[in-house]
Design a protein around this motif. Structure first.
Motif, PDB file in Angstrom:
ATOM      1  N   LEU A  24       0.826  -1.212   0.000  1.00 12.72           N
ATOM      2  CA  LEU A  24       0.000   0.000   0.000  1.00 12.72           C
ATOM      3  C   LEU A  24       0.856   1.256   0.000  1.00 12.72           C
ATOM      4  CD1 LEU A  24      -2.795  -0.994   2.562  1.00 12.72           C
ATOM      5  CD2 LEU A  24      -3.007  -0.862   0.078  1.00 12.72           C
ATOM      6  N   LEU A  27       2.161   2.221  -3.488  1.00 15.87           N
ATOM      7  CA  LEU A  27       1.192   2.702  -4.477  1.00 15.87           C
ATOM      8  C   LEU A  27       1.057   4.226  -4.476  1.00 15.87           C
ATOM      9  CD1 LEU A  27      -1.655   0.038  -4.066  1.00 15.87           C
ATOM     10  CD2 LEU A  27       0.152   0.121  -5.788  1.00 15.87           C
ATOM     11  N   LEU A  29      -0.752   6.318  -2.531  1.00 15.00           N
ATOM     12  CA  LEU A  29      -2.163   6.676  -2.503  1.00 15.00           C
ATOM     13  C   LEU A  29      -2.350   8.120  -2.043  1.00 15.00           C
ATOM     14  CD1 LEU A  29      -3.518   3.405  -0.845  1.00 15.00           C
ATOM     15  CD2 LEU A  29      -3.468   3.968  -3.288  1.00 15.00           C
ATOM     16  N   SER A  30      -3.534   8.652  -2.270  1.00 15.22           N
ATOM     17  CA  SER A  30      -3.815  10.034  -1.868  1.00 15.22           C
ATOM     18  C   SER A  30      -3.712  10.219  -0.362  1.00 15.22           C
ATOM     19  CB  SER A  30      -5.207  10.446  -2.362  1.00 15.22           C
ATOM     20  OG  SER A  30      -6.189   9.562  -1.838  1.00 15.22           O
ATOM     21  N   LEU A  45     -10.543   4.295  -1.652  1.00 13.17           N
ATOM     22  CA  LEU A  45      -9.190   3.748  -1.705  1.00 13.17           C
ATOM     23  C   LEU A  45      -9.124   2.471  -2.529  1.00 13.17           C
ATOM     24  CD1 LEU A  45      -7.705   4.264   1.883  1.00 13.17           C
ATOM     25  CD2 LEU A  45      -7.081   5.427  -0.243  1.00 13.17           C
ATOM     26  N   GLU A  48      -8.930   3.574  -6.021  1.00 15.93           N
ATOM     27  CA  GLU A  48      -7.617   4.148  -6.293  1.00 15.93           C
ATOM     28  C   GLU A  48      -6.553   3.059  -6.444  1.00 15.93           C
ATOM     29  OE1 GLU A  48      -4.894   7.895  -4.633  1.00 15.93           O
ATOM     30  OE2 GLU A  48      -6.547   7.075  -3.428  1.00 15.93           O
ATOM     31  N   ILE A  49      -6.682   1.987  -5.676  1.00 14.52           N
ATOM     32  CA  ILE A  49      -5.738   0.871  -5.807  1.00 14.52           C
ATOM     33  C   ILE A  49      -5.879   0.210  -7.174  1.00 14.52           C
ATOM     34  CG2 ILE A  49      -5.207  -1.442  -4.938  1.00 14.52           C
ATOM     35  CD1 ILE A  49      -5.913  -0.422  -2.133  1.00 14.52           C
ATOM     36  N   TRP A  52      -4.315   1.935 -10.338  1.00 13.06           N
ATOM     37  CA  TRP A  52      -2.901   1.770 -10.642  1.00 13.06           C
ATOM     38  C   TRP A  52      -2.658   0.585 -11.568  1.00 13.06           C
ATOM     39  CZ3 TRP A  52       1.119   4.940  -9.619  1.00 13.06           C
ATOM     40  CH2 TRP A  52       0.911   5.965  -8.708  1.00 13.06           C
TER      41      TRP A  52
END
Length: 248
Positions: A24, A27, A29-30, A45, A48-49, A52
């Protein structure tokens, strides 16, 4: 010279394996999930994952990062549509449990997503029989601190579940299921420690029970099934000597 601050992953109380936490973090993430149950509930989320790995299928501007039930339903409907089109199998109970903040559901879902996208296996802490209730937590509590039936309903039936399922009969079935599990757990506790609860045998348990007639042998239905049976050799020894008599 100011030292560059190194990022350290959250502590293990998130419930995720270390490999999943590192994944995680990679990646970018935001925002990093600090509370897994809360941060993954709206599906933002999760989208968002997947973006990618499938950037052409996920437009993040169509997903909201709110906490309302409408936002959650909108996000998860889009995610489920993608899973169905691309034949990606995730446990339905884990998705629904994540949406309604059930204990352990988000952790299991993230582990499934990690395995699906990276094709790597991890040592999961979940068993085959998935139970997204507070049963494990209640068992760790002392007997006097465990929840009552009304509190069990409150803990295991979220408000979002009731709002998402307007069918009254379906919600009634969920409530009855929670009450039945609660009563079953209470009965198991009483059986495990009868002295603590002063459990006494009932009249039926104290009564003498006779075996049904089905236990009687077919050869001699009048024999007592509780009497020891004789072997074939003993039966032959008891039989009279049957010799063939030839008459002239």
């Amino acid at each position: 010279m100011e030292k560059k601050k190194s990022y350290s992953p959250p502590p293990k109380q998130t419930g995720l394996a270390r490999e999943v936490l590192k994944w995680l973090q990679s990646l970018d993430l935001s925002f990093f999930p600090k509370n897994v149950r809360r941060d993954f509930s709206n599906g933002y989320l999760v989208a968002e994952i997947f973006s990618w790995y499938y950037p052409e299928c996920f437009s993040m501007h169509s997903y909201g990062n709110g906490t309302s039930l409408a936002t959650k339903q909108s996000n998860w409907v889009q995610i489920k549509t993608f899973l169905l089109r691309h034949n990606v199998h995730l446990l339905k109970e884990a998705i629904d449990g994540t949406m309604h903040c059930k204990p352990g559901a988000a952790e299991l879902l993230v582990e499934e997503i990690y395995t699906t996208l990276t094709h790597r296996r991890i040592k999961s802490t979940f068993t085959q029989d998935v139970d997204f209730t507070d049963r494990d937590y209640q068992q760790r509590l002392p007997m006097v601190a465990r929840s009552t039936a009304s509190v069990a309903i409150k803990n295991n039936l979220r408000l979002t579940e009731v709002l998402a399922e307007p069918n009254i009969e379906a919600n009634q079935q969920k409530v009855l299921g929670i009450i039945q599990r609660h009563l079953q757990h209470r009965r198991e506790e009483r059986v495990q420690d009868p002295k603590r609860f002063n459990v006494k045998p009932t009249i039926g348990e104290l009564a003498i029970r006779h075996l049904p007639s089905s236990f009687l042998t077919e050869q001699n239905p009048h024999t007592d099934p509780l009497m020891p049976t004789k072997s074939a050799e003993e039966n032959d020894a008891c039989q009279p000597d049957r010799r063939t008599v030839v008459l002239y």
